[in-house]
Write a protein that holds these residues in place. Structure first.
Motif, PDB file in Angstrom:
ATOM      1  N   ALA A   2       4.010  13.391  -3.770  1.00  9.96           N
ATOM      2  CA  ALA A   2       3.566  11.976  -4.192  1.00  9.96           C
ATOM      3  C   ALA A   2       2.181  11.613  -4.563  1.00  9.96           C
ATOM      4  O   ALA A   2       1.293  12.355  -4.243  1.00  9.96           O
ATOM      5  CB  ALA A   2       3.782  11.285  -2.901  1.00  9.96           C
ATOM      6  N   ARG A   3       1.786  10.778  -5.560  1.00 11.63           N
ATOM      7  CA  ARG A   3       0.729  10.445  -6.129  1.00 11.63           C
ATOM      8  C   ARG A   3       0.009   9.941  -4.773  1.00 11.63           C
ATOM      9  O   ARG A   3       0.494   9.372  -3.516  1.00 11.63           O
ATOM     10  CB  ARG A   3       0.772   9.486  -6.911  1.00 11.63           C
ATOM     11  CG  ARG A   3       1.173   9.828  -8.255  1.00 11.63           C
ATOM     12  CD  ARG A   3       0.383  10.801  -8.992  1.00 11.63           C
ATOM     13  NE  ARG A   3       0.867  11.500 -10.025  1.00 11.63           N
ATOM     14  CZ  ARG A   3       0.661  11.039 -11.299  1.00 11.63           C
ATOM     15  NH1 ARG A   3      -0.032   9.778 -11.496  1.00 11.63           N
ATOM     16  NH2 ARG A   3       1.448  11.629 -12.349  1.00 11.63           N
ATOM     17  N   GLY A  26       5.922   4.398  -3.948  1.00 11.19           N
ATOM     18  CA  GLY A  26       6.095   5.778  -3.788  1.00 11.19           C
ATOM     19  C   GLY A  26       4.836   6.833  -3.531  1.00 11.19           C
ATOM     20  O   GLY A  26       5.122   7.867  -3.411  1.00 11.19           O
ATOM     21  N   ALA A  27       3.837   5.760  -3.552  1.00  7.73           N
ATOM     22  CA  ALA A  27       2.696   6.789  -3.180  1.00  7.73           C
ATOM     23  C   ALA A  27       1.930   6.771  -1.879  1.00  7.73           C
ATOM     24  O   ALA A  27       2.418   5.975  -0.793  1.00  7.73           O
ATOM     25  CB  ALA A  27       1.469   6.369  -4.009  1.00  7.73           C
ATOM     26  N   ASP A  28       1.170   7.765  -1.431  1.00  7.38           N
ATOM     27  CA  ASP A  28       0.762   7.997  -0.256  1.00  7.38           C
ATOM     28  C   ASP A  28      -0.890   6.983  -0.206  1.00  7.38           C
ATOM     29  O   ASP A  28      -1.556   7.286  -1.097  1.00  7.38           O
ATOM     30  CB  ASP A  28       0.080   9.274   0.047  1.00  7.38           C
ATOM     31  CG  ASP A  28       1.263   9.923   0.459  1.00  7.38           C
ATOM     32  OD1 ASP A  28       2.401   9.455   0.918  1.00  7.38           O
ATOM     33  OD2 ASP A  28       1.375  11.298   0.202  1.00  7.38           O
ATOM     34  N   VAL A 115      -1.485   0.195 -12.199  1.00 10.20           N
ATOM     35  CA  VAL A 115      -1.077   1.255 -11.232  1.00 10.20           C
ATOM     36  C   VAL A 115       0.111   1.607 -11.394  1.00 10.20           C
ATOM     37  O   VAL A 115       0.500   2.927 -11.352  1.00 10.20           O
ATOM     38  CB  VAL A 115      -1.565   0.814  -9.825  1.00 10.20           C
ATOM     39  CG1 VAL A 115      -1.293   1.826  -8.824  1.00 10.20           C
ATOM     40  CG2 VAL A 115      -3.169   0.356  -9.838  1.00 10.20           C
ATOM     41  N   LYS A 116       1.028   0.728 -11.243  1.00  9.59           N
ATOM     42  CA  LYS A 116       2.644   1.257 -11.614  1.00  9.59           C
ATOM     43  C   LYS A 116       2.633   2.047 -12.756  1.00  9.59           C
ATOM     44  O   LYS A 116       3.394   3.132 -12.676  1.00  9.59           O
ATOM     45  CB  LYS A 116       3.459  -0.010 -11.681  1.00  9.59           C
ATOM     46  CG  LYS A 116       4.793   0.191 -11.654  1.00  9.59           C
ATOM     47  CD  LYS A 116       5.954  -0.959 -11.502  1.00  9.59           C
ATOM     48  CE  LYS A 116       7.168  -0.718 -11.576  1.00  9.59           C
ATOM     49  NZ  LYS A 116       7.960  -1.958 -11.903  1.00  9.59           N
ATOM     50  N   ALA A 117       2.119   1.870 -13.793  1.00  7.37           N
ATOM     51  CA  ALA A 117       2.234   2.332 -15.303  1.00  7.37           C
ATOM     52  C   ALA A 117       1.634   3.952 -14.996  1.00  7.37           C
ATOM     53  O   ALA A 117       2.229   4.776 -15.397  1.00  7.37           O
ATOM     54  CB  ALA A 117       1.698   1.553 -16.510  1.00  7.37           C
TER      55      ALA A 117
END
Length: 415
Positions: A2-3, A26-28, A115-117
């Motif tokens: 995960a990013r 889905g990122a930490d 950020v999503k992109a």
């Protein structure tokens, strides 16, 4: 894997709100109040991870943080957020390597989608070309673009052919509050063909054709490319359409430098000129941005390595020298062409002078090192490069004393 995202903000409630906005990606996600407290987490960050940092913190600022990240070779993406935007802070942030500089009130509209992109993108993808510039003039232009984008002001972008006016116009639209509305791009050099595109059985006037294009924007944005190419009749038509539009779109226009003289001598209607230029951005030619030449060349080297299935590592010293001395009359567009051909022609992993195919051979270029206010720094850098660092010869080329050259090098931070 995960990013990772680190939010660096000493306002706990704002930090928690931002964490909530990013929670579904889905990122930490980590949070910190101070730069010093965040360093341990940051040592575990990699290329593709993201840092969102308030510009001013109790133990430093975002520029300090990016300097530390660079010293530790931590290649993550940094977004700078702020309560109060200033040109100086924006320029400092971009110069230090920030991906963006965003007002906190626009976090939902601008930061979260970026950020999503970024999270959904492969870490080796090419990022926007605007992030590959370091010269003062370009950073000022991009900082101005970021500040005016969220407003409703019309924008005029002025620059020579090939400097990147159209991509910057698109970037302003992408960062604007109208980005969810239509954007119509019109080439002013082809306006006279608009009426011919309609069914000959139901002819329309040029006025109707232009009005139809503006209606397509539906109160969104119109990008007018090369407005200096508009005839005076077409200028009058556009002015009439703007004045009578029920939903006036925002206009982002591009023009070559002569547009100012055209407005002054009356060949471009002053009423339309000042309607469009509510905010003006000047993009400098590449020859005045010596710091950017090899940055852009390296950017395109990576891009064309992928396109042409090559693995070229760099430009050799002589190739770099020739590229810095070239006048680049075609600006970035010409540089892209030169790099692409060089990548194609190279049989090794280093580009040499033999691989460079300039439109104007370097030996035919008349190098004018006479200093003037507009590009003094660029000419000093070019003279030093041309003489392989010999300050006596560089001073002679520039027509100044060695002492004056020393003072000017110190002024511009040149070694």
């Amino acid at each position: 894997m995960a990013r990772q995202i680190l939010i660096l903000d000493d306002n706990v409630s704002e930090s928690n709100e931002l964490r909530h906005l990013l929670a579904g990606f889905g990122a930490d996600i980590y949070q910190s109040l101070r730069i010093g407290m965040a360093k341990e987490d940051l040592t575990k960050f990699h290329r593709g991870d993201i840092v969102i940092c308030d510009f001013k913190l109790a133990d430093g600022n975002a520029v300090d943080l990016m300097g530390w990240l660079y010293s530790k070779d931590i290649g993550c993406s940094v977004f700078v957020i702020t309560d109060v935007e200033t040109v100086a802070d924006a320029v400092a942030s971009f110069r230090a390597g920030a991906r963006d500089y965003i007002n906190k009130r626009l976090i939902s509209e601008l930061l979260v989608p970026k950020v999503k992109a970024l999270i959904g993108r492969n870490e080796n993808d090419n990022f926007p070309l605007l992030l590959s510039r370091k010269s003062d003039a370009c950073l000022r232009a991009y900082s101005s673009a970021h500040m005016v984008a969220p407003t409703s002001l019309n924008v005029l972008i002025i620059g020579e052919n090939g400097v990147g006016k159209e991509p910057l116009a698109q970037e302003i639209y992408d960062m604007s509050e109208q980005r969810d509305r239509s954007c119509v791009v019109l080439d002013c050099g082809t306006f006279h063909y608009l009426a011919q595109k309609h069914d000959t059985k139901h002819p329309v006037t040029l006025l109707d054709a232009v009005a139809n294009q503006f209606r397509k924007a539906q109160g969104g944005t119109i990008i007018l490319d090369n407005i200096q190419q508009l005839s005076q009749d077409m200028q009058s038509i556009i002015l009439h359409v703007i004045a009578n539009s029920r939903q006036t779109p925002r206009i982002i226009a591009t023009a070559s430098p002569e547009i100012t003289e055209m407005a002054a001598d009356g060949s471009f209607l002053s009423a339309l000129f000042y309607k469009i230029k509510e905010f003006t951005i000047i993009l400098p030619p590449l020859r005045e941005c010596q710091e950017d030449i090899m940055l852009l060349a390296d950017f395109y080297l990576k891009h064309y390595n992928q396109e042409l299935n090559k693995n070229i590592r760099r430009f050799d010293t002589n190739a770099q020298k020739e590229m810095r001395l070239h006048t680049w009359s075609g600006n970035i567009r010409e540089l892209k062409h030169v790099v692409r051909v060089a990548v194609l022609k190279s049989h090794g992993d280093v580009i040499t002078t033999d691989n460079l195919d300039f439109d104007t051979p370097i030996s035919d270029i008349h190098l004018n090192f006479k200093l003037d206010k507009n590009d003094e720094k660029a000419k000093i850098m070019a003279a030093i490069s041309h003489t392989n660092g010999n300050m006596i010869q560089a001073a002679a080329l520039l027509g100044i004393s060695q002492k004056t050259l020393y003072v000017k090098r110190k002024k511009y931070g040149l070694k």
